[in-house]
Design a protein around this motif. Structure first.
Motif, PDB file in Angstrom:
ATOM      1  N   UNK B 116       0.834  -1.202   0.000  1.00 38.43           N
ATOM      2  CA  UNK B 116       0.000   0.000   0.000  1.00 38.43           C
ATOM      3  C   UNK B 116       0.871   1.255   0.000  1.00 38.43           C
ATOM      4  N   UNK B 117       1.889   1.258   0.885  1.00 37.22           N
ATOM      5  CA  UNK B 117       2.792   2.410   0.941  1.00 37.22           C
ATOM      6  C   UNK B 117       3.545   2.537  -0.375  1.00 37.22           C
ATOM      7  N   UNK B 118       4.049   1.395  -0.865  1.00 38.60           N
ATOM      8  CA  UNK B 118       4.805   1.415  -2.113  1.00 38.60           C
ATOM      9  C   UNK B 118       3.960   1.983  -3.243  1.00 38.60           C
ATOM     10  N   UNK B 119       2.724   1.527  -3.342  1.00 37.89           N
ATOM     11  CA  UNK B 119       1.840   2.012  -4.397  1.00 37.89           C
ATOM     12  C   UNK B 119       1.616   3.516  -4.268  1.00 37.89           C
ATOM     13  N   UNK B 130       1.698   9.406   2.287  1.00 36.65           N
ATOM     14  CA  UNK B 130       1.328   7.997   2.120  1.00 36.65           C
ATOM     15  C   UNK B 130       0.855   7.416   3.449  1.00 36.65           C
ATOM     16  N   UNK B 131       1.571   7.796   4.527  1.00 30.71           N
ATOM     17  CA  UNK B 131       1.172   7.279   5.830  1.00 30.71           C
ATOM     18  C   UNK B 131      -0.205   7.824   6.218  1.00 30.71           C
ATOM     19  N   UNK B 132      -0.365   9.166   6.066  1.00 28.31           N
ATOM     20  CA  UNK B 132      -1.582   9.822   6.538  1.00 28.31           C
ATOM     21  C   UNK B 132      -2.799   9.420   5.717  1.00 28.31           C
ATOM     22  N   UNK B 133      -2.619   9.299   4.416  1.00 21.92           N
ATOM     23  CA  UNK B 133      -3.796   9.116   3.554  1.00 21.92           C
ATOM     24  C   UNK B 133      -4.053   7.672   3.160  1.00 21.92           C
ATOM     25  N   UNK B 136      -2.608   4.894   7.443  1.00 16.80           N
ATOM     26  CA  UNK B 136      -3.310   5.152   8.700  1.00 16.80           C
ATOM     27  C   UNK B 136      -4.819   4.866   8.633  1.00 16.80           C
ATOM     28  N   UNK B 137      -5.521   5.332   7.581  1.00 16.96           N
ATOM     29  CA  UNK B 137      -6.964   5.043   7.551  1.00 16.96           C
ATOM     30  C   UNK B 137      -7.258   3.548   7.583  1.00 16.96           C
ATOM     31  N   UNK B 138      -6.410   2.765   6.903  1.00 17.36           N
ATOM     32  CA  UNK B 138      -6.635   1.312   6.919  1.00 17.36           C
ATOM     33  C   UNK B 138      -6.306   0.726   8.287  1.00 17.36           C
ATOM     34  N   UNK B 139      -5.238   1.251   8.901  1.00 19.35           N
ATOM     35  CA  UNK B 139      -4.834   0.736  10.207  1.00 19.35           C
ATOM     36  C   UNK B 139      -5.895   1.066  11.260  1.00 19.35           C
ATOM     37  N   UNK B 140      -6.472   2.262  11.158  1.00 18.82           N
ATOM     38  CA  UNK B 140      -7.457   2.664  12.161  1.00 18.82           C
ATOM     39  C   UNK B 140      -8.655   1.731  12.157  1.00 18.82           C
ATOM     40  N   UNK B 141      -9.002   1.290  10.955  1.00 17.43           N
ATOM     41  CA  UNK B 141     -10.111   0.347  10.833  1.00 17.43           C
ATOM     42  C   UNK B 141      -9.774  -0.947  11.590  1.00 17.43           C
TER      43      UNK B 141
END
Lengths: 218, 215
Positions: B116-119, B130-133, B136-141
């Motif tokens: 995800x980050x790589x993409x 990349x982290x913020x958008x 993080x949103x996926x991790x928060x879920x």
């Protein structure tokens, strides 16, 4: 009032005896919670309703209330019923039951996850239902949940500090004893924290060993 | 079961339950802040921050919460930290649960697929973007449910402040057990209130988790 750790060595023997009591109560309660957890799991899954329902209710109550409250109940409640237990025994029962309930939840899930074919095969080979449970299903189920049970046991070690409030002279109460004589809370609580941390490291190492010994993929 | 006694004392238990709720909310908020900071520190590029984060998590998870609380409340004045019991309770327990939450958050962030980050980086986003958008949103879920477990434990954990005489549910139960010699009634009353608080919180977390779940 600054810090002065030179008062500590004079009370080191008191503290070390406290460490031994902490280890003793943790080991006793851990053993109780392990076998109690298996027993509760079997009852919750297989016993007739008049046993199953009270046990489920008891589990629900114990999972929803704080350990400290349960310790007060056990300590004062047993006295009211005319059972005068030493604080150590009351502490072991309180801690042991509390964590038995948590272990039982883990073991129940694991028992249900053991392949049905195991039970059927054992029955075909002539084992009775209880033999099949005891010798085939439960050993496999328990092995699967050793790591999370280990986590519970490490939590148990830290929660053993709570039994100081009902008068078990383990590490926390021993430190308080030293504080009562010296009026140096920071020093002695810091020392207690260090000892807890060390025992905790030891416990983690023991758990890792048990995990390695019991896992299938060695 | 002495119903008459229960009817007589329950208003005091209700008041105490409000204190337990206040403590729970404040410690969880403080825990979330400390947890997020510590998780960020542990994944930082700077070695010093990583070490500070790791030491915080290890020390607070490796020692009993009760000792941490005593150290802050009774030992604090010796190093110039003067707090009343409620403040010490919030700060002590908040720091404690923060260490557990840090691990929960880090676990969720780490378990988001690295691709995800790589993409995101390939598409021209900066590391921070990349982290913020994306991450993080996926991790928060992913972290809602395990954080719920931490919060559930913390609600029960607030009982510890009874040991430094904050008048919350467990302290109230203990006091009435002492004065009435009716441990079962008092346990029942406090237990029901704890279970209500925990059940309502649990339902809220399940609701949030379902909302955040991908269809």
């Amino acid at each position: 009032m600054g810090l002065d750790f030179t008062v500590v060595p004079a009370y080191l023997d008191t503290i070390l005896i406290g460490v031994l009591w902490t280890i003793a109560i943790t080991v006793c309660a851990a053993i109780l919670s392990f076998f109690g957890g298996i027993l509760l799991a079997v009852i919750a899954l297989y016993a007739p309703w008049f046993l199953r329902l009270p046990v489920r209710f008891f589990a629900w109550l114990f999972m929803g209330t704080p350990l400290l409250l349960q310790l007060f109940l056990i300590y004062f409640g047993l006295v009211q019923l005319g059972i005068d237990l030493p604080a150590f025994v009351a502490g072991v029962i309180g801690l042991g039951l509390h964590f038995a309930v948590y272990n039982s939840e883990l073991i129940q899930t694991a028992i249900l996850a053991v392949d049905k074919g195991q039970m059927e095969a054992a029955r075909t080979l002539g084992c009775s239902r209880s033999q099949a449970l005891r010798k085939v299903v439960i050993p496999q189920a328990v092995r699967d949940v050793i790591p999370p049970i280990g986590n519970n046991m490490i939590a148990l070690l830290k929660d053993s500090a709570l039994v100081s409030v009902i008068g078990v002279s383990e590490l926390t109460l021993s430190s308080q004893l030293a504080i009562g004589r010296t009026y140096r809370p920071f020093e002695f609580y810091a020392v207690a924290a260090v000892f807890y941390y060390i025992v905790n490291l030891g416990m983690e190492a023991v758990m890792r060993r048990i995990e390695r010994k019991t896992s299938l993929s060695r | 079961m002495d119903i008459e006694l229960i009817l007589k004392v329950y208003p005091y238990f209700l008041e105490a339950a409000v204190v337990t709720i206040e403590l729970s909310v404040l410690t969880v908020l403080l825990g979330l802040i400390c947890g997020a900071l510590a998780a960020a520190a542990r994944m930082s590029r700077f070695r010093l921050l990583r070490i500070i984060g790791a030491v915080y998590v290890s020390v607070f998870r490796g020692t009993p919460a009760l000792i941490q609380l005593f150290l802050l409340y009774f030992g604090g004045p010796q190093i110039g930290i003067q707090l009343d019991a409620f403040e010490a309770g919030v700060i002590g327990l908040g720091l404690n649960i923060g260490a557990y939450m840090a691990e929960t958050m880090r676990g969720a962030i780490v378990s988001v697929d690295g691709g995800q980050t790589e993409a995101a980086r390939t598409l021209g986003l900066s590391r921070a973007q990349a982290f913020r958008k994306v991450t993080l949103p996926q991790a928060m879920r992913l972290m809602i449910r395990p954080l719920g477990v931490n919060i559930n434990a913390q609600i029960k954990g607030t009982a510890l402040v009874a040991a430094i005489s904050v008048v919350e549910l467990t302290y109230t139960a203990q006091r009435y057990i002492g004065s009435t010699y009716k441990p079962f009634e008092m346990f029942f009353l406090a237990g029901v209130l704890y279970i209500i608080i925990i059940t309502v919180t649990g339902k809220g977390i399940t609701y949030l988790d379902r909302k955040a779940r991908l269809p």
